[in-house]
Motif scaffolding. Structure first.
Motif, PDB file in Angstrom:
ATOM      1  N   ILE A  89       0.858  -1.182   0.000  1.00 49.76           N
ATOM      2  CA  ILE A  89       0.000   0.000   0.000  1.00 49.76           C
ATOM      3  C   ILE A  89       0.898   1.236   0.000  1.00 49.76           C
ATOM      4  CG2 ILE A  89      -1.796   1.275   1.227  1.00 49.76           C
ATOM      5  CD1 ILE A  89      -2.584  -1.313   2.617  1.00 49.76           C
ATOM      6  N   PRO A  90       0.793   2.096  -1.011  1.00 46.85           N
ATOM      7  CA  PRO A  90      -0.149   2.121  -2.144  1.00 46.85           C
ATOM      8  C   PRO A  90       0.399   1.473  -3.414  1.00 46.85           C
ATOM      9  CG  PRO A  90       1.014   4.179  -2.065  1.00 46.85           C
ATOM     10  CD  PRO A  90       1.565   3.343  -0.940  1.00 46.85           C
TER      11      PRO A  90
ATOM     12  N   GLU B 122      -1.822  -0.963  -6.110  1.00 47.75           N
ATOM     13  CA  GLU B 122      -2.827  -0.229  -6.890  1.00 47.75           C
ATOM     14  C   GLU B 122      -2.183   0.841  -7.759  1.00 47.75           C
ATOM     15  OE1 GLU B 122      -5.688   1.327  -4.187  1.00 47.75           O
ATOM     16  OE2 GLU B 122      -6.677  -0.607  -3.840  1.00 47.75           O
ATOM     17  N   ARG B 123      -1.116   1.422  -7.282  1.00 48.69           N
ATOM     18  CA  ARG B 123      -0.439   2.482  -8.043  1.00 48.69           C
ATOM     19  C   ARG B 123       0.053   1.952  -9.385  1.00 48.69           C
ATOM     20  NH1 ARG B 123       3.378   6.178  -4.453  1.00 48.69           N
ATOM     21  NH2 ARG B 123       1.333   6.955  -3.789  1.00 48.69           N
TER      22      ARG B 123
ATOM     23  N   LEU C 180       1.118   8.469   3.311  1.00 51.61           N
ATOM     24  CA  LEU C 180       0.223   7.387   3.737  1.00 51.61           C
ATOM     25  C   LEU C 180       0.865   6.527   4.819  1.00 51.61           C
ATOM     26  CD1 LEU C 180      -1.309   6.094   0.375  1.00 51.61           C
ATOM     27  CD2 LEU C 180      -2.515   7.232   2.228  1.00 51.61           C
TER      28      LEU C 180
END
Length: 482
Positions: free
Chosen positions: A418-419, A422-423, A475
């Motif tokens: 994370i992230p 998805e990135r 994040l």
């Protein structure tokens, strides 16, 4: 620089934190074997600094160093055996230097608490990913060397003059280039495409076998594609939770099955978001495998390893006609080969510009240098296959990076999950968008590829250290735990 320096077969979860440290440790241990006092060694120690020290635990740096000292190579190490072997070294208090080369193997004591040190707040001067290896014979220091993992699995050593010792390849090539402008000049002056220029250089780098040089380059690139394809197949065939404590669940397998079910329900009918959904699945699959420590192709880093394979799968599935061999493996031994080779030569050419003139290290410039660069080179490859001109290929590369400028590297828990996962999916879709925009354009660029590369480096220098792969900003510190 070769395209095979950009696309390297390695292991997850990080090229700079796993592949690089393993390579550095392997070099150190291998060179020790030629020292006259090698058989007298009683201790070795590895010290990791900067980003390696602050996020090395989550990135698998410790295990990489240990297996590197045992002589393992990232391209061939048994990924399933890494964790058990690391545990055995820790519990037994023994390590076998160069065990992968039995004639040079030397077993000595190893205290992981004392001999494998991660400094969370100390850095070495040249680069955030610094390592010092030391070997003793009783109380005498036999060897001490400093290495830097500068991104993408590249490793340089600290020189006697206080600067990194980089030994360039002195093999002459017909079309040398370090910038986008130089690459374009070669193409225009010689009326050649980017893959043609790149292939000519690759052939020159294989002067020891001139008769088969081009064939060997093609074979090597198609093997890279096979490894990418195998990684996607593994990633879309495995479920469960990724290691590391965040309890991130794998999604690629379920998404693949859902997509296939949708396509079966209405055969022959166009799925409105089909290509984009498949891009997402392919990118997720690679980076879930990477996060699990599996076999991946560094493209150009591991944290961004899903973008180029996803784009290349798009080429094979949607942009060429003859898509599957009798064995069921896409793009090997079929008419797809030319498209795959052209894609990788164009993408690799742009990748070498980044490596020579900028950075692909998240610890140095943030994720703009990883996902941003991967998007850039994937956009270049797609544009080449779509029939774009040399200017449009460079334009696509510029667009791909421009819209990642300022992207921070803020892995939660120091894990490449994370992230990051998805990135990669979003980056793959941006690469397609960049390619389509470039192909729709008139070859005129207000912002050049070289200008956006310089901007990325300036932005990286201005970016606070906490946003560059330290897990101390963004994040990484703003996740609310329930």
């Amino acid at each position: 620089m070769s395209v095979f320096d950009i696309f390297k077969i390695g292991i997850g979860p990080s090229s700079s934190h796993t592949v690089g440290p393993m390579r550095a440790a392997r070099v150190f241990a291998g060179d020790l074997a030629s020292d006259p006092r090698y058989r007298e060694l009683t201790r070795v120690r590895a010290q990791l600094f900067g980003s390696l020290g602050s996020t090395g635990h989550g990135h698998g740096s410790e295990g990489a160093v240990l297996l590197g000292l045992e002589g393992e190579d990232p391209a061939t190490v048994d990924t399933d055996a890494m964790r058990p072997r690391e545990a055995m070294i820790r519990t037994s208090g023994r390590i076998a230097l160069n065990a992968a080369r039995p004639d040079e193997s030397l077993e000595i004591g190893f205290d992981a608490d004392e001999d494998l040190v991660l400094y969370r707040t100390r850095s070495l001067p040249f680069h955030p990913n610094g390592m010092i290896f030391t070997a003793w014979a009783d109380d005498d220091v036999v060897a001490e060397r400093t290495f830097y993992s500068i991104g993408g699995g590249f490793v340089v050593e600290h020189g006697d003059d206080g600067h990194p010792a980089v030994v360039p390849d002195s093999t002459p090539v017909p079309f040398p280039f370090r910038t986008g402008a130089q690459l374009l000049e070669h193409c225009v002056d010689n009326r050649m495409s980017i893959p043609e220029v790149t292939m000519a250089n690759e052939v020159s780098l294989r002067s020891e076998d001139p008769g088969r040089a081009e064939e060997r380059v093609r074979e090597g690139l198609l093997h890279i594609w096979e490894v990418m394809h195998d990684c996607v197949e593994r990633g879309t065939s495995r479920s469960g939770v990724l290691p590391g404590g965040l309890h991130v669940r794998r999604r690629a397998m379920k998404m693949r099955r859902d997509l296939e079910a949708r396509e079966r329900r209405v055969p022959g009918s166009p799925e409105p978001f089909g290509a984009l959904d498949w891009l997402t699945v392919w990118a997720l699959a690679v980076n879930e495998e990477n996060a699990a420590g599996g076999r991946v192709v560094t493209a150009p880093t591991n944290g961004a390893a899903g973008i180029v394979p996803a784009a290349l799968h798009l080429v094979v599935r949607y942009l060429v006609v003859d898509r599957v061999t009798d064995s069921g493996t896409p793009g090997v031994g079929t008419e797809d080969d030319d498209a795959i080779v052209a894609f990788l030569l164009a993408a690799g050419a742009i990748g070498t510009i980044f490596q020579q003139s900028a950075s692909i290290s998240g610890a140095e410039v943030g994720c703009q240098g990883e996902v941003g660069v991967a998007c850039s080179i994937a956009a270049a490859g797609l544009t080449q296959v779509l029939g774009g001109t040399v200017h449009q290929v460079c334009n696509a590369a510029e667009i791909g990076l421009e819209h990642h400028l300022g992207l921070t590297c803020d892995p939660v828990g120091g894990l490449v999950q994370i992230p990051c996962i998805e990135r990669n999916a979003v980056g793959a879709i941006k690469a397609l968008t960049a390619a389509r925009l470039a192909c729709a354009g008139d070859e005129q660029q207000i912002v050049s590829l070289d200008q956006v590369i310089r901007t990325m480096m300036q932005t990286g220098r201005d970016m606070k250290r906490k946003y560059k792969e330290t897990a101390r900003g963004g994040l990484a510190v703003n996740i609310v735990e329930c």
